[in-house]
Scaffold this motif. Structure first.
Motif, PDB file in Angstrom:
ATOM      1  N   PRO A 105      -1.471   1.019  -2.723  1.00  0.00           N
ATOM      2  CA  PRO A 105      -0.118   0.509  -2.433  1.00  0.00           C
ATOM      3  C   PRO A 105       0.968   1.396  -3.029  1.00  0.00           C
ATOM      4  CG  PRO A 105      -1.064  -0.710  -4.256  1.00  0.00           C
ATOM      5  CD  PRO A 105      -2.116   0.295  -3.837  1.00  0.00           C
ATOM      6  N   THR A 106       1.007   2.621  -2.593  1.00  0.00           N
ATOM      7  CA  THR A 106       1.843   3.658  -3.190  1.00  0.00           C
ATOM      8  C   THR A 106       3.341   3.403  -3.001  1.00  0.00           C
ATOM      9  OG1 THR A 106       2.207   6.048  -3.204  1.00  0.00           O
ATOM     10  CG2 THR A 106       1.681   5.058  -1.095  1.00  0.00           C
ATOM     11  N   TYR A 107       4.119   3.924  -3.924  1.00  0.00           N
ATOM     12  CA  TYR A 107       5.578   3.840  -3.847  1.00  0.00           C
ATOM     13  C   TYR A 107       6.185   5.052  -3.147  1.00  0.00           C
ATOM     14  CZ  TYR A 107       5.900  -0.194  -6.970  1.00  0.00           C
ATOM     15  OH  TYR A 107       5.810  -1.448  -7.503  1.00  0.00           O
ATOM     16  N   PRO A 124     -11.329  -0.287   6.559  1.00  0.00           N
ATOM     17  CA  PRO A 124     -10.014  -0.886   6.823  1.00  0.00           C
ATOM     18  C   PRO A 124      -9.100  -0.531   5.653  1.00  0.00           C
ATOM     19  CG  PRO A 124     -11.515  -2.547   5.985  1.00  0.00           C
ATOM     20  CD  PRO A 124     -12.323  -1.280   6.146  1.00  0.00           C
ATOM     21  N   ILE A 125      -7.807  -0.433   5.918  1.00  0.00           N
ATOM     22  CA  ILE A 125      -6.873   0.101   4.934  1.00  0.00           C
ATOM     23  C   ILE A 125      -5.787  -0.906   4.592  1.00  0.00           C
ATOM     24  CG2 ILE A 125      -5.355   2.032   4.395  1.00  0.00           C
ATOM     25  CD1 ILE A 125      -8.169   2.938   5.119  1.00  0.00           C
ATOM     26  N   VAL A 126      -5.437  -0.970   3.303  1.00  0.00           N
ATOM     27  CA  VAL A 126      -4.218  -1.663   2.875  1.00  0.00           C
ATOM     28  C   VAL A 126      -3.327  -0.597   2.248  1.00  0.00           C
ATOM     29  CG1 VAL A 126      -3.205  -3.436   1.403  1.00  0.00           C
ATOM     30  CG2 VAL A 126      -5.445  -3.828   2.470  1.00  0.00           C
ATOM     31  N   GLY A 127      -2.170  -0.355   2.859  1.00  0.00           N
ATOM     32  CA  GLY A 127      -1.272   0.684   2.390  1.00  0.00           C
ATOM     33  C   GLY A 127       0.177   0.244   2.458  1.00  0.00           C
ATOM     34  N   SER A 128       1.055   1.100   1.989  1.00  0.00           N
ATOM     35  CA  SER A 128       2.480   0.782   1.918  1.00  0.00           C
ATOM     36  C   SER A 128       3.240   1.320   3.127  1.00  0.00           C
ATOM     37  CB  SER A 128       3.094   1.390   0.650  1.00  0.00           C
ATOM     38  OG  SER A 128       2.347   1.057  -0.489  1.00  0.00           O
ATOM     39  N   GLN A 129       4.361   0.708   3.391  1.00  0.00           N
ATOM     40  CA  GLN A 129       5.218   1.145   4.489  1.00  0.00           C
ATOM     41  C   GLN A 129       6.144   2.261   4.010  1.00  0.00           C
ATOM     42  OE1 GLN A 129       6.535  -1.667   7.436  1.00  0.00           O
ATOM     43  NE2 GLN A 129       5.816  -3.365   6.208  1.00  0.00           N
ATOM     44  N   TRP A 144      -3.603  -3.253   6.976  1.00  0.00           N
ATOM     45  CA  TRP A 144      -2.382  -4.015   6.743  1.00  0.00           C
ATOM     46  C   TRP A 144      -1.390  -3.156   5.968  1.00  0.00           C
ATOM     47  CZ3 TRP A 144      -2.499  -8.196   9.622  1.00  0.00           C
ATOM     48  CH2 TRP A 144      -3.726  -8.824   9.870  1.00  0.00           C
ATOM     49  N   LEU A 145      -0.120  -3.274   6.326  1.00  0.00           N
ATOM     50  CA  LEU A 145       0.947  -2.580   5.623  1.00  0.00           C
ATOM     51  C   LEU A 145       1.737  -3.581   4.775  1.00  0.00           C
ATOM     52  CD1 LEU A 145       2.250  -0.293   8.508  1.00  0.00           C
ATOM     53  CD2 LEU A 145       1.082   0.462   6.427  1.00  0.00           C
ATOM     54  N   VAL A 146       2.078  -3.180   3.572  1.00  0.00           N
ATOM     55  CA  VAL A 146       2.849  -4.035   2.664  1.00  0.00           C
ATOM     56  C   VAL A 146       4.035  -3.234   2.127  1.00  0.00           C
ATOM     57  CG1 VAL A 146       0.837  -5.393   1.982  1.00  0.00           C
ATOM     58  CG2 VAL A 146       1.454  -3.365   0.661  1.00  0.00           C
ATOM     59  N   GLU A 147       5.037  -3.943   1.662  1.00  0.00           N
ATOM     60  CA  GLU A 147       6.167  -3.281   1.022  1.00  0.00           C
ATOM     61  C   GLU A 147       5.752  -2.837  -0.385  1.00  0.00           C
ATOM     62  OE1 GLU A 147       9.020  -2.405   2.216  1.00  0.00           O
ATOM     63  OE2 GLU A 147       8.733  -3.366   4.171  1.00  0.00           O
ATOM     64  N   PRO A 148       6.200  -1.680  -0.833  1.00  0.00           N
ATOM     65  CA  PRO A 148       5.885  -1.248  -2.204  1.00  0.00           C
ATOM     66  C   PRO A 148       6.321  -2.295  -3.222  1.00  0.00           C
ATOM     67  CG  PRO A 148       6.891   0.549  -0.963  1.00  0.00           C
ATOM     68  CD  PRO A 148       7.021  -0.683  -0.101  1.00  0.00           C
ATOM     69  N   GLN A 152       1.879  -9.956  -4.285  1.00  0.00           N
ATOM     70  CA  GLN A 152       1.284 -11.058  -3.522  1.00  0.00           C
ATOM     71  C   GLN A 152       0.894 -10.593  -2.125  1.00  0.00           C
ATOM     72  OE1 GLN A 152       0.654 -14.385  -4.752  1.00  0.00           O
ATOM     73  NE2 GLN A 152      -0.656 -14.205  -2.946  1.00  0.00           N
ATOM     74  N   GLY A 153       1.714  -9.733  -1.525  1.00  0.00           N
ATOM     75  CA  GLY A 153       1.381  -9.203  -0.201  1.00  0.00           C
ATOM     76  C   GLY A 153       0.106  -8.373  -0.222  1.00  0.00           C
ATOM     77  N   ILE A 154      -0.066  -7.581  -1.276  1.00  0.00           N
ATOM     78  CA  ILE A 154      -1.303  -6.801  -1.429  1.00  0.00           C
ATOM     79  C   ILE A 154      -2.497  -7.743  -1.526  1.00  0.00           C
ATOM     80  CG2 ILE A 154      -2.563  -5.171  -2.897  1.00  0.00           C
ATOM     81  CD1 ILE A 154       0.247  -4.210  -3.878  1.00  0.00           C
TER      82      ILE A 154
END
Length: 202
Positions: A105-107, A124-129, A144-148, A152-154
Motif C-alpha cells: 500500500p505504497t504512498y 491477486p494484488i492490493v495496491g494504492s491509487q 483492489w486499489l486503496v487510497e494511501p 481499514q480499506g487495506i
C-alpha cells in the motif's frame, strides 16, 4: 507537456520485469494458505507500517493468516509475521510462488516492478491509487486499489480475498494474462519494433 512534445510523437510501450517465476507451478496453487506478501525495501514510503496495522485487523477474522515481509527488515513482534529482508532474485521467485496475495500500500511509486513480479506469479494484488499502479491493477478485476493511508480499506481488501480463494485464483489468472500481454520485455520490444518500423515506412 513537460518535454514540449506533440502528442502524436509519444508512444506508450509500458515496461517489463525480470522475474523468472515458473507459471506452470503457480497454476497448481489453491490460494488457501492465507499467506500475504509484501516486497519492498523502503518500508515507510511503501506503506509497510499501514499493512502491519491492517494485518492486525485481518487477524481478528483470520487468525491463521500470515504476512511475509521481504526486502525491508522492520522490528515486528507478531508470530504470524515473518520478516525475511533482502534475498537473491531466485529466492524471491520462490517466495512469490508460495504467496496467495500480494499487498504493497505504497504512498509514492513512480512505477512498481514488484507488482509485475507478483502478477507474473498469478497473485491477486492490493495496491494504492498512485503512480502507474492503476494502469495494471484494475479495481475488482485483478485486485483492489486503496487510497494511501487507508488502513481499514487495506484490511477490507485483504479480507475479501482471504474469504474467497476462487476469486484469488481468477484475479491471479487475470494478473498473469495482463503482465504477459503488456508488461513483459518481449511485449515491450514488439511494441517498440512495430512503432519504429511504422515510422521508418512512413
Amino acid at each position: 507537456n513537460q518535454y514540449g512534445l506533440p502528442v502524436e510523437k509519444v508512444k506508450c510501450v509500458f515496461a517489463g520485469h525480470n522475474s523468472k517465476t515458473d507459471t506452470s507451478t503457480a497454476r497448481s496453487k489453491d490460494y488457501s494458505s492465507k499467506n500475504i506478501l509484501f516486497v519492498g525495501i523502503d518500508w515507510e514510503r511503501k506503506g509497510g507500517p499501514d499493512l502491519v496495522d491492517a494485518f492486525s485487523i485481518v487477524q481478528k477474522e483470520y487468525p491463521d493468516a500470515t504476512l511475509t515481509i521481504v526486502g525491508a527488515r522492520p522490528k515486528i513482534e507478531n508470530p504470524r509475521i515473518r520478516v525475511i529482508g533482502q534475498v537473491p532474485l531466485d529466492a524471491l521467485n520462490a517466495i512469490y510462488a508460495s504467496a496467495d496475495i500480494f499487498c504493497m500500500p505504497t504512498y509514492l511509486e513512480p512505477f512498481g516492478i514488484a507488482f509485475l513480479e507478483a502478477m507474473q506469479a498469478r497473485l491477486p494484488i492490493v495496491g494504492s491509487q498512485v503512480g502507474a499502479i492503476p494502469d495494471f491493477i484494475q479495481d475488482g478485476w485483478n485486485g483492489w486499489l486503496v487510497e494511501p493511508g487507508d488502513i481499514q480499506g487495506i484490511a477490507n481488501a485483504l479480507i475479501k480475498l482471504l474469504a474467497n480463494p476462487e476469486l484469488c485464483r481468477q484475479m491471479g489468472e487475470r494478473s498473469l494474462g495482463l503482465v504477459q500481454e503488456r508488461y513483459s520485455w518481449d511485449a515491450v520490444g514488439e511494441k517498440l519494433q512495430n512503432h519504429i518500423n511504422g515510422v521508418l515506412h512512413d
